[in-house]
Each structure stands twice: as structure tokens, then as C-alpha cells.
Design a protein around this motif. Structure first.
Motif, short mmCIF file in Angstrom:
data_model
loop_
_atom_site.label_atom_id
_atom_site.label_comp_id
_atom_site.label_asym_id
_atom_site.label_seq_id
_atom_site.Cartn_x
_atom_site.Cartn_y
_atom_site.Cartn_z
N GLU A 102 0.82 -1.22 0.00
CA GLU A 102 0.00 0.00 0.00
C GLU A 102 0.85 1.27 0.00
O GLU A 102 0.49 2.29 0.60
CB GLU A 102 -0.95 0.01 1.20
N LYS A 103 1.98 1.23 -0.69
CA LYS A 103 2.81 2.43 -0.82
C LYS A 103 2.08 3.52 -1.60
O LYS A 103 2.27 4.71 -1.35
CB LYS A 103 4.15 2.09 -1.47
N ILE A 104 1.27 3.10 -2.56
CA ILE A 104 0.41 4.03 -3.28
C ILE A 104 -0.95 3.38 -3.46
O ILE A 104 -1.06 2.27 -4.00
CB ILE A 104 0.99 4.41 -4.66
N VAL A 105 -1.99 4.04 -2.99
CA VAL A 105 -3.37 3.61 -3.20
C VAL A 105 -4.12 4.83 -3.74
O VAL A 105 -4.08 5.90 -3.14
CB VAL A 105 -4.03 3.13 -1.89
N GLY A 106 -4.76 4.66 -4.89
CA GLY A 106 -5.40 5.82 -5.47
C GLY A 106 -6.56 5.49 -6.38
O GLY A 106 -6.76 4.34 -6.78
N MET A 107 -7.33 6.51 -6.70
CA MET A 107 -8.47 6.36 -7.59
C MET A 107 -8.67 7.67 -8.35
O MET A 107 -8.59 8.75 -7.78
CB MET A 107 -9.74 6.01 -6.81
N VAL A 108 -8.93 7.55 -9.65
CA VAL A 108 -9.25 8.68 -10.50
C VAL A 108 -10.60 8.40 -11.15
O VAL A 108 -10.79 7.34 -11.76
CB VAL A 108 -8.18 8.90 -11.58
N THR A 109 -11.54 9.33 -11.02
CA THR A 109 -12.89 9.14 -11.53
C THR A 109 -13.30 10.33 -12.38
O THR A 109 -13.20 11.48 -11.95
CB THR A 109 -13.91 8.98 -10.38
N GLY A 115 -16.93 16.48 -14.53
CA GLY A 115 -15.74 16.74 -13.74
C GLY A 115 -14.89 15.52 -13.48
O GLY A 115 -15.10 14.44 -14.06
N ILE A 116 -13.94 15.71 -12.57
CA ILE A 116 -12.99 14.67 -12.21
C ILE A 116 -12.75 14.71 -10.71
O ILE A 116 -12.73 15.78 -10.09
CB ILE A 116 -11.66 14.84 -12.99
N GLU A 117 -12.59 13.53 -10.11
CA GLU A 117 -12.22 13.40 -8.71
C GLU A 117 -10.97 12.53 -8.62
O GLU A 117 -10.88 11.48 -9.28
CB GLU A 117 -13.34 12.75 -7.90
N VAL A 118 -10.00 12.97 -7.81
CA VAL A 118 -8.75 12.24 -7.63
C VAL A 118 -8.50 12.05 -6.15
O VAL A 118 -8.60 13.01 -5.37
CB VAL A 118 -7.57 12.99 -8.28
N GLU A 119 -8.16 10.83 -5.75
CA GLU A 119 -7.83 10.53 -4.36
C GLU A 119 -6.59 9.64 -4.36
O GLU A 119 -6.56 8.60 -5.03
CB GLU A 119 -8.98 9.80 -3.66
N PHE A 120 -5.57 10.04 -3.58
CA PHE A 120 -4.35 9.25 -3.48
C PHE A 120 -3.86 9.21 -2.05
O PHE A 120 -3.93 10.21 -1.32
CB PHE A 120 -3.25 9.83 -4.38
N GLN A 121 -3.38 8.04 -1.67
CA GLN A 121 -2.75 7.86 -0.37
C GLN A 121 -1.36 7.26 -0.61
O GLN A 121 -1.24 6.21 -1.23
CB GLN A 121 -3.58 6.94 0.52
#
Length: 301
Positions: A128-135, A165-171
Motif C-alpha cells: 500500500e505504498k500508493i493507493v489511489g483512484m481517478v474518476t 468533472g474529475i475526482e482524484v484521491e491518493f494515499q
């Protein structure tokens, strides 16, 4: 299954009030079309709202008749996994939402109906070094509550909204003790007929949270962090509105044991004057808190 009774707010000029009975029943099911590769999600929902409008001065005191509204909503989605850590998804669904407002004649506004389409990708790297979602999304809604210019102080359900639009979430967790969470939203909430941004709408937000945990050394249990939140301009009264703002916060906490901890939060480090929400710029506007600090102690029994 959900059923709710909710009183309608009293309009500032229309002294009538009413009650609504809202019920929703939905079912969804997923099927693997290709094991571990392709999944189908489908669902149906039945929605009904019964408005009971009471007398208003504009109707001569007569009790309004009960009016039911109902709609069957649907959902259809696909999820494709080209890799065990990557998912591509597409979703389309219809919406039905009751409204708590009345028109000049004392009738509760009809529910809004709409359609939303999502396309996106989810990613999760090892550990889980990078967890993300682009919608990417498109939302269309009809029957929105808008100002009744023929009867100031009242509303009508004739608005139509479009939002692309667009939503971006990254951890991100580049090292074990450091965590970074970032979000971004960019929309285009506008009136379908005029193309203008809708009142009290925001088309851009972003946030960033950085946290570091001291897991070893002389101060294990110490945690420090900072956050940033940005909101784009908010249109109001059809012409003007609140400008965009960005605020910064910081915190430090220490856990003495599994039961006892203390945390200090400092908010709005630059002591900015801003408004996160509200109905207009001069009346019933919500103002953000100035520079402030809060010390919290937690004791678990």
C-alpha cells in the motif's frame, strides 16, 4: 429498506408547512463474467415520496391535497481487472431525491430526478505504498429548486443542472512512518439553459494531509502533521460570490500509553477571513474560524 418522516422548512414568506413520507427499497447483485477479471453489477430501486401540504396564506387557508411521486431507479456497472492491483470501472445510474421546499401555492416541490455516469481507475501497489483512484463523471439533474422571480421569496422546481468533472484521491506511504493523503475535485456545476454556474456551488476543491509517526527512538508515540484545504470561488446571488481560499492547519500528539494521549491542533495558521458556506454574502453566511488552538486529552477505560 428506508422510511422517513421529515417536516418541511417554513418559507420566510409562506407560513404553510407540510410533511413528507419517503420510502426506498433497493436491490443490487454482482456477477463474475470472467473469474477475477470482469464483473457486472446491476441493481433496481423503488422510491416513493408522499407530500402532505398544509394551508398557506396564498391559498386562502384551504388544506392542500396529498400528492404521491414515485420512480424506479436503476444501476449498471462493469469492473475490469487487467492486473491484480489495477481496476477499471464504469457505472451508470439514475437518481431520485425528495426536496424540502414549497412553492407560492403551498405545494411541496417535486423530487429531483437525474442520471450519473462514472468512468475511472483504481490502483493499489504492494504494501500500500500508493493507493489511489481517478474518476471522471457526468451528472445531469432536473427539477432543481430555483428562485421564483414571479413570487419573490418562493421556489419552483424548474432548474436543470449539468456537472462534468474529475475526482482524484491518493494515499502515499513512501516510508513506514510517513503518510500523505491528497484529494482533488474539479467540476462544472452549471445551469443547463444558461450555462452559468449555479448559486452557492463550488467547482474546485483540493486537500493535502501529511502525517509522520515516531515509532522508535527517544519519543515513540509522538505524531506530527499538517493539512491544507483549498476551495474554489462560490457563486451567490447570481452575480457575485465568495472568493476562493486556502487554509493551513497543524497538529502534534503524543500517546503516553494505550490509554492516555494528548493532542494539540492549531487551525487557520495564517488567520485568514473566509466563508466555507452560507446562503448569501450578507445574510446567514457562515464564516470560518480565525486562528485558534485546541488541546485535547484522551483517556480510554
Amino acid at each position: 429498506d428506508e422510511e422517513m418522516w421529515a417536516p418541511n422548512p417554513v418559507n420566510s414568506l409562506n407560513l404553510g408547512t407540510g410533511l413528507s413520507k419517503y420510502a426506498n427499497l433497493s436491490y443490487s447483485h454482482s456477477v463474475d463474467l470472467l473469474p477475477r477479471k470482469l464483473s457486472l453489477v446491476a441493481g433496481l430501486g423503488y422510491n416513493t415520496v408522499t407530500a402532505k401540504d398544509f394551508a398557506a396564506p396564498t391559498t386562502g387557508g384551504a388544506h392542500q391535497e396529498t400528492r404521491p411521486d414515485e420512480m424506479t431507479t436503476r444501476r449498471l456497472g462493469l469492473v475490469y481487472r487487467p492486473h491484480e492491483r489495477v481496476s477499471l470501472f464504469a457505472n451508470n445510474q439514475t437518481t431520485f431525491q425528495p426536496q424540502n421546499a414549497q412553492d407560492f401555492f403551498g405545494h411541496q416541490l417535486k423530487p429531483t430526478v437525474g442520471e450519473v455516469t462514472d468512468l475511472g481507475v483504481k490502483l493499489s501497489l504492494p504494501n500500500e505504498k500508493i493507493v489511489g483512484m481517478v474518476t471522471f463523471f457526468r451528472l445531469q439533474v432536473t427539477g432543481l429548486s430555483v428562485v421564483d422571480f414571479a413570487h419573490p421569496g418562493f421556489r419552483v422546481s424548474s432548474g436543470q443542472q449539468v456537472n462534468d468533472g474529475i475526482e482524484v484521491e491518493f494515499q502515499l506511504r513512501p516510508i513506514r512512518s510517513l503518510q500523505i493523503v491528497a484529494t482533488f475535485y474539479k467540476g462544472d456545476i452549471r445551469d443547463y439553459y444558461t450555462g452559468q454556474q449555479l448559486d452557492n456551488s463550488v467547482n474546485e476543491t483540493a486537500s493535502l494531509v501529511v502525517r509522520y509517526d515516531f515509532k522508535s527512538g527517544p519519543l515513540p508515540g509522538l505524531r506530527v502533521g499538517a493539512s491544507l484545504f483549498h476551495q474554489g470561488p462560490r457563486r451567490q446571488t447570481g452575480v457575485v460570490g465568495w472568493p476562493s481560499y486556502t487554509i493551513c492547519n497543524a497538529f502534534i500528539s503524543y500517546r503516553f500509553s494505550e490509554r492516555l494521549g494528548v493532542q494539540l491542533n492549531v487551525e487557520n495558521l495564517e488567520d485568514k477571513f473566509y466563508s466555507p458556506g452560507g446562503l448569501d454574502m450578507t445574510r446567514r453566511a457562515a464564516y470560518g474560524a480565525p486562528l485558534n488552538a485546541k488541546l485535547t486529552t484522551t483517556l480510554r477505560f
